[in-house]
Design a protein around this motif. Sequence first.
Motif, mmCIF file in Angstrom:
data_model
loop_
_atom_site.group_PDB
_atom_site.id
_atom_site.type_symbol
_atom_site.label_atom_id
_atom_site.label_comp_id
_atom_site.label_asym_id
_atom_site.label_seq_id
_atom_site.Cartn_x
_atom_site.Cartn_y
_atom_site.Cartn_z
ATOM 1 N N THR A 64 -6.107 0.667 5.446
ATOM 2 C CA THR A 64 -4.455 0.346 5.272
ATOM 3 C C THR A 64 -3.959 -0.301 6.526
ATOM 4 O OG1 THR A 64 -3.508 2.336 5.510
ATOM 5 C CG2 THR A 64 -4.081 1.707 3.337
ATOM 6 N N LYS A 85 -7.807 6.470 4.373
ATOM 7 C CA LYS A 85 -6.820 5.709 3.946
ATOM 8 C C LYS A 85 -6.164 4.927 5.213
ATOM 9 C CE LYS A 85 -2.811 7.806 5.005
ATOM 10 N NZ LYS A 85 -1.749 8.647 5.207
ATOM 11 N N LEU A 117 0.817 -1.197 0.026
ATOM 12 C CA LEU A 117 -0.007 -0.016 -0.177
ATOM 13 C C LEU A 117 0.964 1.047 0.059
ATOM 14 C CD1 LEU A 117 -2.405 -1.382 2.619
ATOM 15 C CD2 LEU A 117 -2.952 -0.964 0.579
#
Length: 385
Positions: free
Chosen positions: A226, A222, A198
Motif C-alpha cells: 500500500t 500490508k 486502501l
Amino acid sequence: MGAGSGQGTSVREVAALFLKLGWIAFGGPAAHIALMRQEVVVRRNWMTEQQFLDLLGASNLIPGPTSTELAIYLGYRRAGALGLVLAGVLFILPAMLLVLAFAWAYVRYGSLPQAAGLLYGIKPVIIAVIVQAIYGLMRTALKTWRLGAAAVASIVLYFVGLNPLVPLFGLALLVMVVDNGPRPAAGRVMLAVSPAPLDPGAVAPAAAGTFSLATLFLTFLKIGATLYGSGYVLLAFLRDDFVHRLRWLTDRQLLDAIAVGQFTPGPVFTTATFVGYLTGRWTGALTATAGIFLPSFVFVAAVYPLVPRLRASPWTAAFLDGANAAALGLMAAVAWQLGLTSIVDPLTAALAVAAAVVLIRTRVNSAWLVLGGAAAGLLAKLIAR
C-alpha cells in the motif's frame, strides 16, 4: 534484447549487475535509478532511453519501493521470470545483510556504528551520477513544451510540500487530458489508473506487546502493498503500526531503524530487516524483509505485460509521458535537496565536479567512482582527526 534470447548469458548478466548495484547503490531511489540507467542504457545498451523511462513510469505507478521495482522490471525484460527474481533478490540482499549486521551490533552494544566518513565521500559522487542521469533522460522525457512544463510544475509542487503522488498522478492525468481533449472515456481511464482506496486497518491489531511472526509478516505485507512515497512516508507507516498500534518499538528505536536504512546501500525498505531483528531476531528479520518486498515482485509480474500496451493508446501513452516528466521533476528536486546536504565544503564540491567530468567524458563503471569517493571521504576524516 527480449527476455528469451541468450537466456543463460542474460541471467548471469542480470545476476552480476544487480548484485553489484546492491553493494554500491547509496543515496536513495533517485541515485539507484541513475545508477541503473548508466548501466543498462549507457554502458550495456540493453534498451533505449524511452524503454527505460517507460519502465520507470510503470514503477512509479504501483505501490512499493520504486527503485527496487525498477530493478525487477529490468531483470524481467532482460532475462524473463528468472531475471525478475534474481534482479530483485540480489539488489535487496546486500542491504539486508548490512542492515542485519547493524541490527546485531545495535542490540549487542546499544548504539549504531558510525559511517560518517564513508558517506562523506560517497554522497557528492552520487549527486554527479543523478545529475548526469537527469540530463540524459531529459532529451527523451521532455519531448514537448507541455511535458517540460509538467516537469517544472512537479518540482514546484514538491517544494511546496505536497505528497509526491500529487504531481505524479495529477500531472500525468492533466497531460493525458490536454493531449487528447476532453472525452467521456477520460473518466474511465482515470479510474483505471488511479490507485484504489486502501484500508489502513487491513491487518487486525495484535494485543499490545504480544509478538507474533504472523502479525509481523502481515503488517509488513500490508505496508509493501500500500505504500507510495519516500522513506519519510515509510517512517509514518512504521510509527503508526509498530509504535502506536502494536507497541513493539519506541520512537528512538524506530528512528535508529530508519537511519540504518538511509545510510546503507540498496533499498531504504530494508529498514524492515532492522525492525524485524529488533522484534524477532533472525527469524523476525527474514520474515519482515520477505513481507515488505513480496508485493513488489507480484505487482511487477502482473503489470509488466501491460507496459507495451500503454504506448498503443494515445490516452495511456500521454498519461505515461506525463508520469515520466513528473518523475523526472521529482528526481531533480530530490537531487537539489541531496546536493545541499552532501556538497558542504571544497573537497565534496571537488569530488562532485570530478565525478561529473569523468561520467561525461567516459563510460567508466560507476562502482569505481563510488569506491573512489568512499576512499577519499575516509582519508579526509582520518587526516582531520
